[in-house]
Design a protein around this motif. Structure first.
Motif, mmCIF file in Angstrom:
data_model
loop_
_atom_site.group_PDB
_atom_site.id
_atom_site.type_symbol
_atom_site.label_atom_id
_atom_site.label_comp_id
_atom_site.label_asym_id
_atom_site.label_seq_id
_atom_site.Cartn_x
_atom_site.Cartn_y
_atom_site.Cartn_z
ATOM 1 N N TYR A 47 0.174 8.857 33.700
ATOM 2 C CA TYR A 47 0.886 9.612 34.731
ATOM 3 C C TYR A 47 1.621 8.669 35.683
ATOM 4 C CZ TYR A 47 -1.998 13.698 33.538
ATOM 5 O OH TYR A 47 -2.608 14.747 32.892
ATOM 6 N N ARG A 48 2.803 9.095 36.096
ATOM 7 C CA ARG A 48 3.576 8.319 37.059
ATOM 8 C C ARG A 48 3.268 8.697 38.504
ATOM 9 N NH1 ARG A 48 7.189 3.948 36.866
ATOM 10 N NH2 ARG A 48 7.874 3.640 34.713
ATOM 11 N N GLY A 49 2.782 9.899 38.718
ATOM 12 C CA GLY A 49 2.531 10.368 40.073
ATOM 13 C C GLY A 49 3.392 11.568 40.407
ATOM 14 N N LEU A 50 3.088 12.220 41.506
ATOM 15 C CA LEU A 50 3.746 13.476 41.861
ATOM 16 C C LEU A 50 5.227 13.301 42.152
ATOM 17 C CD1 LEU A 50 0.967 15.015 44.134
ATOM 18 C CD2 LEU A 50 1.509 15.634 41.768
ATOM 19 N N SER A 51 5.659 12.125 42.626
ATOM 20 C CA SER A 51 7.085 11.884 42.886
ATOM 21 C C SER A 51 7.823 11.398 41.659
ATOM 22 C CB SER A 51 7.255 10.871 44.026
ATOM 23 O OG SER A 51 6.875 11.427 45.265
ATOM 24 N N GLY A 52 7.118 11.179 40.554
ATOM 25 C CA GLY A 52 7.765 10.755 39.331
ATOM 26 C C GLY A 52 8.077 9.272 39.298
ATOM 27 N N ASN A 53 9.147 8.929 38.598
ATOM 28 C CA ASN A 53 9.558 7.545 38.388
ATOM 29 C C ASN A 53 10.285 7.036 39.633
ATOM 30 O OD1 ASN A 53 11.274 5.292 37.580
ATOM 31 N ND2 ASN A 53 10.645 5.758 35.476
ATOM 32 N N LEU A 54 9.696 6.099 40.345
ATOM 33 C CA LEU A 54 10.260 5.648 41.617
ATOM 34 C C LEU A 54 11.553 4.877 41.425
ATOM 35 C CD1 LEU A 54 7.026 4.578 43.558
ATOM 36 C CD2 LEU A 54 8.153 6.822 43.429
ATOM 37 N N ALA A 55 11.665 4.116 40.334
ATOM 38 C CA ALA A 55 12.918 3.404 40.059
ATOM 39 C C ALA A 55 14.052 4.392 39.826
ATOM 40 C CB ALA A 55 12.749 2.484 38.851
ATOM 41 N N PHE A 56 13.752 5.479 39.131
ATOM 42 C CA PHE A 56 14.742 6.537 38.916
ATOM 43 C C PHE A 56 15.152 7.164 40.239
ATOM 44 C CE2 PHE A 56 15.200 11.198 38.600
ATOM 45 C CZ PHE A 56 16.359 11.281 37.848
ATOM 46 N N ASN A 57 14.183 7.467 41.096
ATOM 47 C CA ASN A 57 14.497 8.077 42.390
ATOM 48 C C ASN A 57 15.412 7.180 43.210
ATOM 49 O OD1 ASN A 57 12.825 10.208 41.691
ATOM 50 N ND2 ASN A 57 11.059 9.400 42.797
ATOM 51 N N HIS A 58 15.123 5.888 43.227
ATOM 52 C CA HIS A 58 15.972 4.949 43.961
ATOM 53 C C HIS A 58 17.370 4.905 43.355
ATOM 54 C CE1 HIS A 58 17.199 1.466 46.288
ATOM 55 N NE2 HIS A 58 17.599 0.898 45.158
ATOM 56 N N ALA A 59 17.452 4.923 42.014
ATOM 57 C CA ALA A 59 18.757 4.901 41.353
ATOM 58 C C ALA A 59 19.574 6.139 41.693
ATOM 59 C CB ALA A 59 18.572 4.783 39.840
ATOM 60 N N MET A 60 18.919 7.296 41.796
ATOM 61 C CA MET A 60 19.624 8.521 42.161
ATOM 62 C C MET A 60 20.151 8.457 43.596
ATOM 63 S SD MET A 60 19.825 10.644 39.607
ATOM 64 C CE MET A 60 20.230 9.120 38.733
ATOM 65 N N LEU A 61 19.325 7.950 44.514
ATOM 66 C CA LEU A 61 19.785 7.796 45.898
ATOM 67 C C LEU A 61 20.996 6.876 45.961
ATOM 68 C CD1 LEU A 61 16.439 7.452 47.908
ATOM 69 C CD2 LEU A 61 18.128 9.293 48.114
ATOM 70 N N SER A 62 20.946 5.766 45.248
ATOM 71 C CA SER A 62 22.046 4.800 45.287
ATOM 72 C C SER A 62 23.307 5.367 44.660
ATOM 73 C CB SER A 62 21.636 3.511 44.558
ATOM 74 O OG SER A 62 20.553 2.892 45.204
ATOM 75 N N MET A 63 23.159 6.061 43.532
ATOM 76 C CA MET A 63 24.328 6.599 42.856
ATOM 77 C C MET A 63 24.993 7.699 43.673
ATOM 78 S SD MET A 63 24.698 8.401 39.097
ATOM 79 C CE MET A 63 23.852 9.905 39.589
ATOM 80 N N VAL A 64 24.190 8.618 44.200
ATOM 81 C CA VAL A 64 24.758 9.786 44.875
ATOM 82 C C VAL A 64 25.226 9.458 46.290
ATOM 83 C CG1 VAL A 64 24.225 12.092 45.757
ATOM 84 C CG2 VAL A 64 23.446 11.407 43.478
ATOM 85 N N LEU A 65 24.426 8.707 47.038
ATOM 86 C CA LEU A 65 24.728 8.475 48.453
ATOM 87 C C LEU A 65 25.286 7.087 48.737
ATOM 88 C CD1 LEU A 65 21.584 10.168 50.042
ATOM 89 C CD2 LEU A 65 23.851 11.165 49.650
ATOM 90 N N GLY A 66 25.183 6.162 47.774
ATOM 91 C CA GLY A 66 25.598 4.795 48.028
ATOM 92 C C GLY A 66 24.507 4.035 48.770
ATOM 93 N N GLU A 67 24.736 2.762 48.939
ATOM 94 C CA GLU A 67 23.766 1.933 49.656
ATOM 95 C C GLU A 67 23.972 2.067 51.159
ATOM 96 O OE1 GLU A 67 21.339 0.457 48.280
ATOM 97 O OE2 GLU A 67 21.932 0.594 46.168
ATOM 98 N N GLY A 68 22.875 2.141 51.912
ATOM 99 C CA GLY A 68 22.975 2.277 53.367
ATOM 100 C C GLY A 68 23.404 3.673 53.763
ATOM 101 N N GLY A 69 23.840 3.838 55.000
ATOM 102 C CA GLY A 69 24.316 5.131 55.476
ATOM 103 C C GLY A 69 23.275 6.209 55.345
#
Length: 403
Positions: A65-87
């Motif tokens: 199991y990865r945990g309730l939030s799932g794959n953390l590397a994936f979550n970070h990649a989604m934040l970076s792709m959709v919102l960009g770095e910072g801001g």
């Protein structure tokens, strides 16, 4: 007990898909489900995805199991792709979900737990599953205008309706490639929506399912990024089904943006608790694939090139269909189709005419007129245009200018 169960409504898309499967006509054409298909009619695995899967297999990752939030590397990649770095990314949290529909439901549950009975506004027409998901979470649904009588954006009606939304209402907006119409707001309209959200105090809830398949990845994300920078709170549901071709792997992400990091202190736990009662933990494979692609420069470049190729084929299908319709004497309807973006288009046909298209020409679209532009083999475009033109000629007075 079971004899007391009343007949439930059938899912309209899968009902049509089953009807298509039972159709024995060799010329049948399935344009119902939102699945990208190449000119052979197949749904290929993207080369970047295939290479990522090979790398993952070679590493022999555990199935723990990865945990309730799932794959953390994936979550970070989604934040970076959709919102960009910072801001806005600095005041956001993300959890992996069971595809985009799971993200919609998880965020709807968060809204209901935070403020029961909240009103959520959706477009009219909307993605067929928006209202059922929101109402199943216990939310009240209202609609705002989307198209005028000629199938163009009804900007005046849109802003008028959302001007009636109250503070802390939630407004569900599709970030690009509107499903089912293919009609998107202009950049100026997006700015006006941001102004209205800030002025009134309603919360944008952005559904991102087709980014990269409209005007290109960066352009398709521009409205979401602009809203995230301007409003204090925002919800984003992301699907990786279309732009990574991970339909069966059910890969998605839910993002919550707050006014500050402090305002988010309970959000991830609340999302985890909601996930625990819905499906516990999301599946790992698709998320690991996406993270592998986006973390590697070479794979990311390959994926972007493939995504652009898919977008180009969708655009070619749409423009080809428009040209064929114009050549058959329906230039006005062709112009309406040519303005649309993304995987879907709304044909200018009534429900009766869509039934006629299905029964008479073995062409399957939804009753409302939606077809999957991305699912047309190029050599079938003349056949599709001829069928549409024939149906329009039979009963032109009942055609609906649906965009």
């Amino acid at each position: 007990m079971l004899e007391l169960l009343l007949p439930p409504p059938v899912d309209p898309l899968w009902d049509l898909t089953e009807a298509y499967g039972a159709d024995v006509r060799p010329e049948r054409l399935n344009l119902v489900l939102g699945v990208y298909r190449d000119d052979t009619g197949g749904t290929p695995v993207m080369a970047a995805v295939r290479e990522a899967e090979i790398r993952l297999a070679e590493r022999s990752f555990s199935k723990e199991y990865r945990g309730l939030s799932g794959n953390l590397a994936f979550n970070h990649a989604m934040l970076s792709m959709v919102l960009g770095e910072g801001g806005a990314a600095e005041r956001a949290v993300a959890v992996q979900t069971v595809a985009g529909s799971g993200a919609l439901r998880l965020l709807a549950d968060l809204v209901c737990r935070t403020r029961p009975g909240t009103t959520v506004w959706i477009s009219d027409p909307a993605y067929v599953n928006h209202r059922p998901i929101l109402e199943a979470a216990g939310l009240t649904v209202r609609t705002y205008a989307w198209l005028d009588a000629e199938g163009r954006p009804d900007t005046e009606g849109l802003l008028r309706d959302l001007g009636q939304a109250r503070r802390d209402d939630v407004v569900l907006l599709q970030g690009c490639c509107h499903n089912p119409t293919g009609v998107d707001p202009t950049p100026e309209t997006w700015q006006a929506l941001a102004d209205l959200a800030v002025q009134v105090g309603w919360v944008p809830f952005v559904d991102l399912a087709y980014h990269g398949l409209g005007d290109g990845l960066e352009a398709d994300l521009a409205a979401t990024r602009m809203l995230a920078e301007r409003v204090p709170e925002m919800l984003v549901a992301i699907s990786c089904s279309k732009n990574f071709g991970l339909y069966a792997d059910r890969t998605g992400c839910a993002i919550v943006i707050g006014s500050s990091r402090q305002s988010l202190r309970h959000v991830e736990t609340a999302l985890q608790n909601a996930a625990r009662t819905l499906y516990s933990m999301p599946p790992e494979h698709g998320a690991a694939v996406v993270a592998t692609v986006l973390e590697d420069d070479g794979l990311r470049a390959l994926w972007r090139a493939e995504l652009d190729e898919m977008r180009g084929r969708i655009e070619a299908n749409r423009s080809g269909l428009a040209r064929q319709l114009a050549s058959l004497g329906w230039a006005d309807r062709a112009a309406s189709l040519a303005r649309q973006k993304g995987m879907f288009s709304m044909l200018p046909l009534s429900p009766h005419q869509m039934l006629r298209l299905r029964n008479g020409f073995a062409i399957y679209g939804t009753t409302a007129g939606r077809i999957n532009i991305a699912g047309i083999p190029a050599d079938r475009i003349p056949c599709l245009a001829n069928g549409i033109a024939a149906v329009l000629a039979e009963q032109p007075e009942s055609a609906v200018h649906a965009g």
